[in-house]
Design a protein around this motif. Structure first.
Motif, PDB file in Angstrom:
ATOM      1  N   SER A  90      -4.059   2.126   6.366  1.00  0.00           N
ATOM      2  CA  SER A  90      -4.746   0.342   5.823  1.00  0.00           C
ATOM      3  C   SER A  90      -3.283  -0.122   6.057  1.00  0.00           C
ATOM      4  CB  SER A  90      -5.652   0.639   4.427  1.00  0.00           C
ATOM      5  OG  SER A  90      -5.457  -1.191   4.446  1.00  0.00           O
ATOM      6  N   ILE A 113       0.725  -0.662  -0.059  1.00  0.00           N
ATOM      7  CA  ILE A 113      -0.058  -0.141  -0.437  1.00  0.00           C
ATOM      8  C   ILE A 113       1.053   1.098  -0.251  1.00  0.00           C
ATOM      9  CG2 ILE A 113      -1.411   1.315   1.579  1.00  0.00           C
ATOM     10  CD1 ILE A 113      -2.193  -1.450   2.075  1.00  0.00           C
ATOM     11  N   ILE A 139      -2.916   0.179  -3.936  1.00  0.00           N
ATOM     12  CA  ILE A 139      -2.609  -0.534  -3.781  1.00  0.00           C
ATOM     13  C   ILE A 139      -2.449  -1.683  -5.071  1.00  0.00           C
ATOM     14  CG2 ILE A 139      -3.776  -3.029  -2.693  1.00  0.00           C
ATOM     15  CD1 ILE A 139      -6.052  -1.816  -1.326  1.00  0.00           C
ATOM     16  N   CYS A 171      -2.970   6.591  -0.194  1.00  0.00           N
ATOM     17  CA  CYS A 171      -4.274   6.699   0.925  1.00  0.00           C
ATOM     18  C   CYS A 171      -5.177   7.102   1.450  1.00  0.00           C
ATOM     19  CB  CYS A 171      -3.186   4.473   1.717  1.00  0.00           C
ATOM     20  SG  CYS A 171      -5.126   4.640   3.055  1.00  0.00           S
ATOM     21  N   LYS A 172      -6.215   7.124   1.551  1.00  0.00           N
ATOM     22  CA  LYS A 172      -6.948   8.542   2.389  1.00  0.00           C
ATOM     23  C   LYS A 172      -7.438   7.584   3.584  1.00  0.00           C
ATOM     24  CE  LYS A 172     -10.179   8.343  -1.440  1.00  0.00           C
ATOM     25  NZ  LYS A 172     -11.187   8.915  -2.137  1.00  0.00           N
ATOM     26  N   ALA A 175     -11.960   2.469   3.699  1.00  0.00           N
ATOM     27  CA  ALA A 175     -11.603   1.840   4.825  1.00  0.00           C
ATOM     28  C   ALA A 175     -12.491   0.687   3.756  1.00  0.00           C
ATOM     29  CB  ALA A 175     -12.716   1.373   5.778  1.00  0.00           C
ATOM     30  N   LEU A 176     -12.493   0.964   1.903  1.00  0.00           N
ATOM     31  CA  LEU A 176     -13.595   0.049   1.136  1.00  0.00           C
ATOM     32  C   LEU A 176     -12.465  -1.234   0.797  1.00  0.00           C
ATOM     33  CD1 LEU A 176     -13.598   3.343  -1.658  1.00  0.00           C
ATOM     34  CD2 LEU A 176     -15.723   1.543   0.582  1.00  0.00           C
ATOM     35  N   CYS A 177     -10.965  -0.904   0.997  1.00  0.00           N
ATOM     36  CA  CYS A 177     -10.060  -2.643   1.366  1.00  0.00           C
ATOM     37  C   CYS A 177     -10.418  -3.156   1.839  1.00  0.00           C
ATOM     38  CB  CYS A 177      -8.780  -1.879   0.623  1.00  0.00           C
ATOM     39  SG  CYS A 177      -8.195  -0.795   1.993  1.00  0.00           S
ATOM     40  N   CYS A 203     -10.132   0.338  -4.834  1.00  0.00           N
ATOM     41  CA  CYS A 203      -9.108   1.215  -4.319  1.00  0.00           C
ATOM     42  C   CYS A 203      -9.273   2.421  -5.023  1.00  0.00           C
ATOM     43  CB  CYS A 203      -7.357   1.109  -4.197  1.00  0.00           C
ATOM     44  SG  CYS A 203      -6.990   2.655  -2.744  1.00  0.00           S
ATOM     45  N   PRO A 204      -9.921   3.271  -4.513  1.00  0.00           N
ATOM     46  CA  PRO A 204     -10.274   4.243  -5.025  1.00  0.00           C
ATOM     47  C   PRO A 204      -8.974   5.434  -5.681  1.00  0.00           C
ATOM     48  CG  PRO A 204     -11.091   5.024  -3.263  1.00  0.00           C
ATOM     49  CD  PRO A 204     -10.957   3.554  -2.829  1.00  0.00           C
ATOM     50  N   ASP A 205      -7.890   5.449  -5.537  1.00  0.00           N
ATOM     51  CA  ASP A 205      -6.565   6.026  -5.280  1.00  0.00           C
ATOM     52  C   ASP A 205      -5.422   5.290  -5.668  1.00  0.00           C
ATOM     53  OD1 ASP A 205      -7.629   9.277  -3.921  1.00  0.00           O
ATOM     54  OD2 ASP A 205      -8.636   7.574  -2.501  1.00  0.00           O
TER      55      ASP A 205
HETATM   56  S1  SF4 Z   1      -9.381   1.591  -0.199  1.00  0.00           S
HETATM   57 FE1  SF4 Z   1      -7.260   2.460  -0.784  1.00  0.00          FE
HETATM   58  S2  SF4 Z   1      -7.946   5.097  -0.035  1.00  0.00           S
HETATM   59 FE2  SF4 Z   1      -8.940   3.281   0.646  1.00  0.00          FE
HETATM   60  S3  SF4 Z   1      -8.341   2.794   2.428  1.00  0.00           S
HETATM   61 FE3  SF4 Z   1      -7.819   0.984   1.351  1.00  0.00          FE
HETATM   62  S4  SF4 Z   1      -6.000   1.540   0.232  1.00  0.00           S
HETATM   63 FE4  SF4 Z   1      -6.577   3.350   1.779  1.00  0.00          FE
END
Ligand code: SF4
Ligand code: SF4
Length: 65
Positions: free
Chosen positions: A39, A5, A62, A10-11, A14-16, A57-59
């Protein structure tokens, strides 16, 4: 095989954490440069390389290799 990661992308959304069926991720105590709790791939050894987290992950933080 590894799950990495990029902490500074990462923001902490918690989607992951929700998306991974193997419960690999958790939001840890580390705070990144933007002030988000990031994360952590706490159970990377359980990963089955399904790729769902990378797509979720929107960003694009990962990477599964
Ligand atoms: S989905 Fe991406 S941005 Fe969101 S917590 Fe997980 S690693 Fe971070
Ligand atoms: S590739 Fe699949 S099993 Fe591995 S961490 Fe991502 S969502 Fe979980």
């Amino acid at each position: 095989m590894s799950v990495t990661i990029d902490k500074n992308l990462c923001k902490g959304c918690a989607l992951c954490v929700t998306a991974c069926s193997k419960n690999v991720f958790e939001i840890g105590t580390e705070v990144n440069q933007k002030g988000f709790s990031v994360s952590v791939a706490a159970r990377a050894g359980d990963c089955v390389q399904c790729g769902v987290c990378e797509k979720t992950c929107p960003d694009l933080a990962i990477r599964v290799e």
